[in-house]
Design an enzyme around this catalytic site. Structure first.
Site, short mmCIF file in Angstrom:
data_model
loop_
_atom_site.label_atom_id
_atom_site.label_comp_id
_atom_site.label_asym_id
_atom_site.label_seq_id
_atom_site.Cartn_x
_atom_site.Cartn_y
_atom_site.Cartn_z
N ASP A 1 0.86 -1.19 0.00
CA ASP A 1 0.00 0.00 0.00
C ASP A 1 0.89 1.24 0.00
OD1 ASP A 1 -2.95 1.04 0.55
OD2 ASP A 1 -1.58 2.25 1.74
N GLU B 1 0.92 5.50 0.21
CA GLU B 1 0.29 6.81 0.34
C GLU B 1 1.03 7.74 -0.60
OE1 GLU B 1 -2.44 7.12 1.96
OE2 GLU B 1 -2.32 5.10 2.78
N HIS C 1 -5.91 5.11 5.98
CA HIS C 1 -5.18 5.99 5.07
C HIS C 1 -3.75 6.22 5.52
CE1 HIS C 1 -8.85 6.61 2.89
NE2 HIS C 1 -9.45 7.12 3.95
N ASP D 1 -3.53 0.23 6.41
CA ASP D 1 -4.29 -0.21 5.24
C ASP D 1 -3.78 -1.55 4.71
OD1 ASP D 1 -5.74 2.09 5.44
OD2 ASP D 1 -5.04 2.99 3.57
#
Length: 290
Positions: free
Chosen positions: A10, A12, A151, A156
């Site tokens: 994941d 960001e 987030h 996540d």
């Protein structure tokens, strides 16, 4: 569970796409082996990019945090080494893979992972009809809880990993798989939802070609005349066909039939095992008294 490792990733980011100037600000990669998370790589990333206010509001990642983070030239080689040649997975995989490839290309690097699984597409096919397939609402629907802040990359990725394990468990229960090859999930990703059940039934029936009747000295046909039915702990009712021997390793298996006529197999020890569900011990399959 999984027969080969899967790395759930994941990112960001500072924007929605690399094409519009978005850069990575944080990454988490969690390695799933068998039925658990066994290793992880997590880092903030400094790409020398401005963090928009709405991104800070959404993720909690500030300009100061990325300014003091390791540079992308350090993080990406470490990340690619961590992933190695394992299968990659992500929730909305096209988003994360796009950033992974864009940042790798900037540094002249080339990932070597063995294909991608999208857990959004997979969830739509395995759990059709849910109200939302965004990670938060989907996890809530399936009883999976966040341990950290949504987030943020690690929280996540951890929830997405638990989602993948839940999917593997569901497929095992529903179709009789003893283990899930990640390539099977890649194939499921490519199918329309309507074609998935038939495909999985066909795949689960494959190992029957290697099953031979157990040498018990009994007549299997005669045994089938007296049908023994079992109730699965989730409610399904199945008929015992026979006990058999797996030719590949001579292990004992149970051959059983569902209401739609499809034939499944399970290791004998698994078929008769006791599970603990919400603190209560139940049998996986309970015989029905006739």
């Amino acid at each position: 569970m999984f027969e080969k490792p899967v790395v759930m990733i994941d990112f960001e980011t500072s924007g929605m796409t690399p094409e519009q100037g978005g850069r990575v600000t944080e990454v988490a990669a969690l390695r799933i082996e068998g039925g658990e998370i066994v290793d992880r790589y997590v880092s903030l990333i400094n790409c020398r990019v401005r963090i928009p206010y709405f991104i800070t509001e959404l993720t909690g990642i500030t300009q100061s945090m990325v300014d003091h983070a390791p540079p992308v030239s350090e993080v990406m080689p470490e990340l690619l080494e961590f992933i190695g040649s394992d299968v990659l997975a992500a929730h909305n995989a096209s988003f994360d893979e796009k950033f992974l490839l864009a940042e790798s290309d900037r540094l002249g690097l080339w990932p070597s992972y063995d294909g991608v699984i999208c857990s959004v597409k997979l969830s739509r096919r395995v759990f059709p009809g849910l109200g939302s397939y965004s990670l938060g609402p989907l996890a809530s629907s399936l009883g999976i809880r966040f341990k950290g802040s949504a987030h943020r990359a690690e929280a996540d990725a951890e929830v997405a990993s638990k989602l993948m394990l839940r999917i593997a468990t569901e497929l095992g229960e529903r179709y009789g798989f003893n283990g899930i090859d990640p390539r099977l999930l890649q194939d499921v990703n490519k199918l329309t939802a309507a074609k998935v059940p038939a495909f999985l039934k066909q795949q689960s029936a494959g190992p029957l070609a290697e099953v031979v009747p157990a040498k018990t000295g009994k007549n299997v046909a005669a045994n089938r005349a007296k049908v023994q039915r079992y109730r699965h702990y989730k409610g399904g009712i199945y008929e015992l066909v026979c006990e058999a021997t797996q030719e590949s390793d001579l292990s004992p298996v149970i051959v059983y039939r569902s209401h739609d006529g499809s034939i499944w197999t399970r290791p004998k020890a698994v078929f008769f095992e006791t599970l603990e569900i919400n603190g209560v011990k139940v049998q996986r399959f309970t015989p029905i008294a006739e």
